[in-house]
Design a protein around this motif. Structure first.
Motif, mmCIF file in Angstrom:
data_model
loop_
_atom_site.group_PDB
_atom_site.id
_atom_site.type_symbol
_atom_site.label_atom_id
_atom_site.label_comp_id
_atom_site.label_asym_id
_atom_site.label_seq_id
_atom_site.Cartn_x
_atom_site.Cartn_y
_atom_site.Cartn_z
ATOM 1 N N LYS A 187 36.338 45.137 28.815
ATOM 2 C CA LYS A 187 35.567 43.896 28.883
ATOM 3 C C LYS A 187 35.705 43.287 30.269
ATOM 4 O O LYS A 187 36.435 43.792 31.115
ATOM 5 C CB LYS A 187 36.047 42.936 27.799
ATOM 6 C CG LYS A 187 35.874 43.492 26.382
ATOM 7 C CD LYS A 187 36.373 42.511 25.354
ATOM 8 C CE LYS A 187 36.132 43.022 23.936
ATOM 9 N NZ LYS A 187 36.855 44.289 23.653
ATOM 10 N N SER A 188 35.011 42.200 30.482
ATOM 11 C CA SER A 188 34.969 41.587 31.809
ATOM 12 C C SER A 188 36.355 41.217 32.314
ATOM 13 O O SER A 188 36.663 41.388 33.498
ATOM 14 C CB SER A 188 34.075 40.351 31.786
ATOM 15 O OG SER A 188 34.546 39.400 30.826
ATOM 16 N N ASN A 189 37.220 40.710 31.417
ATOM 17 C CA ASN A 189 38.566 40.341 31.864
ATOM 18 C C ASN A 189 39.375 41.574 32.271
ATOM 19 O O ASN A 189 40.199 41.515 33.190
ATOM 20 C CB ASN A 189 39.302 39.548 30.782
ATOM 21 C CG ASN A 189 39.464 40.339 29.498
ATOM 22 O OD1 ASN A 189 38.483 40.881 28.997
ATOM 23 N ND2 ASN A 189 40.671 40.402 28.968
ATOM 24 N N ASP A 190 39.118 42.719 31.602
ATOM 25 C CA ASP A 190 39.794 43.956 31.990
ATOM 26 C C ASP A 190 39.379 44.380 33.394
ATOM 27 O O ASP A 190 40.212 44.820 34.194
ATOM 28 C CB ASP A 190 39.459 45.077 30.998
ATOM 29 C CG ASP A 190 39.946 44.784 29.598
ATOM 30 O OD1 ASP A 190 41.088 44.312 29.470
ATOM 31 O OD2 ASP A 190 39.191 45.021 28.643
ATOM 32 N N LEU A 191 38.088 44.261 33.678
ATOM 33 C CA LEU A 191 37.586 44.652 34.998
ATOM 34 C C LEU A 191 38.102 43.700 36.072
ATOM 35 O O LEU A 191 38.408 44.132 37.194
ATOM 36 C CB LEU A 191 36.059 44.659 34.990
ATOM 37 C CG LEU A 191 35.409 45.610 33.974
ATOM 38 C CD1 LEU A 191 33.896 45.569 34.097
ATOM 39 C CD2 LEU A 191 35.905 47.036 34.181
ATOM 40 N N ARG A 192 38.233 42.428 35.746
ATOM 41 C CA ARG A 192 38.770 41.471 36.724
ATOM 42 C C ARG A 192 40.238 41.780 37.020
ATOM 43 O O ARG A 192 40.682 41.698 38.175
ATOM 44 C CB ARG A 192 38.634 40.043 36.199
ATOM 45 C CG ARG A 192 37.195 39.538 36.138
ATOM 46 C CD ARG A 192 37.130 38.050 35.847
ATOM 47 N NE ARG A 192 35.752 37.623 35.620
ATOM 48 C CZ ARG A 192 35.177 37.526 34.437
ATOM 49 N NH1 ARG A 192 35.871 37.815 33.336
ATOM 50 N NH2 ARG A 192 33.921 37.140 34.328
ATOM 51 N N GLU A 193 40.986 42.140 35.992
ATOM 52 C CA GLU A 193 42.391 42.495 36.193
ATOM 53 C C GLU A 193 42.508 43.741 37.062
ATOM 54 O O GLU A 193 43.396 43.836 37.926
ATOM 55 C CB GLU A 193 43.073 42.719 34.845
ATOM 56 C CG GLU A 193 43.298 41.452 34.045
ATOM 57 C CD GLU A 193 43.932 41.723 32.682
ATOM 58 O OE1 GLU A 193 44.216 42.906 32.398
ATOM 59 O OE2 GLU A 193 44.122 40.773 31.911
ATOM 60 N N ALA A 194 41.609 44.705 36.850
ATOM 61 C CA ALA A 194 41.618 45.920 37.667
ATOM 62 C C ALA A 194 41.314 45.590 39.123
ATOM 63 O O ALA A 194 41.935 46.126 40.050
ATOM 64 C CB ALA A 194 40.613 46.929 37.116
ATOM 65 N N ALA A 195 40.352 44.692 39.331
ATOM 66 C CA ALA A 195 40.010 44.286 40.695
ATOM 67 C C ALA A 195 41.179 43.565 41.363
ATOM 68 O O ALA A 195 41.479 43.790 42.545
ATOM 69 C CB ALA A 195 38.771 43.392 40.679
ATOM 70 N N ASP A 196 41.861 42.707 40.616
ATOM 71 C CA ASP A 196 43.039 42.010 41.149
ATOM 72 C C ASP A 196 44.133 43.003 41.525
ATOM 73 O O ASP A 196 44.803 42.848 42.557
ATOM 74 C CB ASP A 196 43.574 41.014 40.122
ATOM 75 C CG ASP A 196 42.624 39.835 39.897
ATOM 76 O OD1 ASP A 196 41.753 39.597 40.769
ATOM 77 O OD2 ASP A 196 42.749 39.175 38.848
ATOM 78 N N MET A 197 44.304 44.023 40.688
ATOM 79 C CA MET A 197 45.297 45.051 40.968
ATOM 80 C C MET A 197 44.966 45.800 42.257
ATOM 81 O O MET A 197 45.838 46.066 43.092
ATOM 82 C CB MET A 197 45.378 46.017 39.789
ATOM 83 C CG MET A 197 46.350 47.176 39.963
ATOM 84 S SD MET A 197 45.571 48.637 40.712
ATOM 85 C CE MET A 197 44.423 49.109 39.426
ATOM 86 N N LEU A 198 43.684 46.127 42.458
ATOM 87 C CA LEU A 198 43.271 46.820 43.676
ATOM 88 C C LEU A 198 43.464 45.928 44.906
ATOM 89 O O LEU A 198 43.814 46.417 45.985
ATOM 90 C CB LEU A 198 41.809 47.253 43.561
ATOM 91 C CG LEU A 198 41.543 48.421 42.610
ATOM 92 C CD1 LEU A 198 40.044 48.667 42.485
ATOM 93 C CD2 LEU A 198 42.241 49.689 43.091
#
Length: 356
Positions: A125-136
């Protein structure tokens, strides 16, 4: 010079050694012969008495966590480690090249380099993708710090130069101008032709063992699975499932089997019967144990009877007749079996009768 992914050439006389990192870092792209930080550290530790270690690089990159560890190992041994771009230092290899001291970084005249941001895949979901972006973003901060230290630039300058989402290819002259490495007069290792226009997965195929190259170059080993993805779930046939499972077996993938919904429902129903079956098994096991105990008891009883049968037979008793020979003093004795004691007693009586 074709080498395995990680090769060491040591000279005990001069106390110098060369480590060749040729291939892909980590298990990225399903590489069959990966370069790992653990193996690299083992090789460096075995050379701790050496005065100089040349780390020769040639590869497209790989696992960010593996190459960051390799960067830190090189950084911790900066006085003795030199890095060399033998042909291609792309992605993770570029950061490894930049990890040595400035005067210890070298590149062949015809070598190529490439820098870019950390990349990953994300699903959810969108929050998962945001967390992935933050990790990168965190990874990019660390990577930018490595290049900032190597070039003398600020982190923001490094990000503006290389971290715009694109792959930045560089010649040896570009690498030298940017302060990453100094050009040396030796031949570079072969790299794919027109490498700057190739997708990175095809570049990786050049550095991957032959048995994996077809997959890297885009050949689909799971054609049946790809075709199945286009079929509605309710219309999938048993033949299609069988074809996919055959592909999975052919690729030696363990623990994965495709089944139809109807088969899954049957399996689930059968699983529901397991508790009652377990109860029956327990009862049968208890009954069997009781029978075993009976057999043990009967075996012991038979053994006891056999022991009694093996005892010596009791001495047979001589029969006593009722006949007399007319000798005075004799008397009839009831016919019976005479014991040894009786026989001795009767003999004494006979002797006494003979005395006048």
């Amino acid at each position: 010079m074709k080498k395995q992914s990680l090769t060491v050439v040591a000279n005990d006389a001069t106390k110098t050694a060369s480590i060749y990192l040729y291939g892909i870092i980590g298990d990225f792209w399903n590489n069959g012969d990966p370069i790992t930080a653990k193996t690299f550290q083992q090789k460096i530790s075995a050379l701790y008495t050496y005065n100089r270690i040349d780390v020769h690089l040639n590869g497209p990159g790989g696992d960010v966590h593996e190459f960051l560890a390799i960067c830190n190992i090189i950084n911790a041994n900066q006085d003795k480690i030199h890095t060399w771009n033998d042909g291609l230092c792309a992605s993770g290899f570029f950061y490894i090249l930049a990890s040595a001291k400035k005067e210890n970084r070298h590149t062949a005249q015809n070598a190529i380099a490439m820098a870019h941001q950390a990349g990953s895949g994300a699903f959810g979901k969108s929050n998962d993708l945001r967390e992935a972006a933050d990790m990168l973003d965190v990874h990019d901060e660390v990577l930018a710090g490595i290049l900032a230290k190597a070039t003398g630039k600020k982190v923001d300058e490094v990000k503006a130069l290389w971290f715009d989402g694109k792959d930045h290819w560089m010649t040896a002259e570009d690498t030298q101008t940017l302060g990453i490495a100094t050009i040396e007069s030796y031949d570079a290792q072969p790299v794919p032709e027109n490498i700057t226009a190739m997708p990175l997965n095809k570049v990786a195929a050049f550095y991957t063992p032959q048995n994996n190259q077809e997959n890297m170059l885009g050949f689909n080993k799971f054609k049946s699975l790809t075709a199945l993805a286009k079929v509605a779930a309710a219309e999938v046939t048993a033949e299609q499932v069988t074809a996919v499972n055959e592909e999975i077996v052919a690729q030696e993938i363990e623990g994965v089997t495709l089944v139809l919904d109807s088969e899954l429902q049957t399996i689930t129903a059968d699983a529901g019967k397991v508790p009652s079956l377990n109860t029956q098994i327990t009862a049968l096991t208890t009954e069997k144990e009781a029978e075993v105990q009976k057999v043990v008891a009967l075996t012991a009883e038979v053994a006891g009877l056999k022991k009694e049968l093996n005892k010596p037979a009791v001495e047979a008793l001589a029969p006593v007749t009722t006949a007399t020979d007319g000798t005075p003093g004799t008397q009839e004795v009831t016919a019976e079996f005479e014991t040894q004691t009786d026989r001795e007693y009767n003999q004494i009586k006979e002797v006494r009768n003979l005395i006048p």
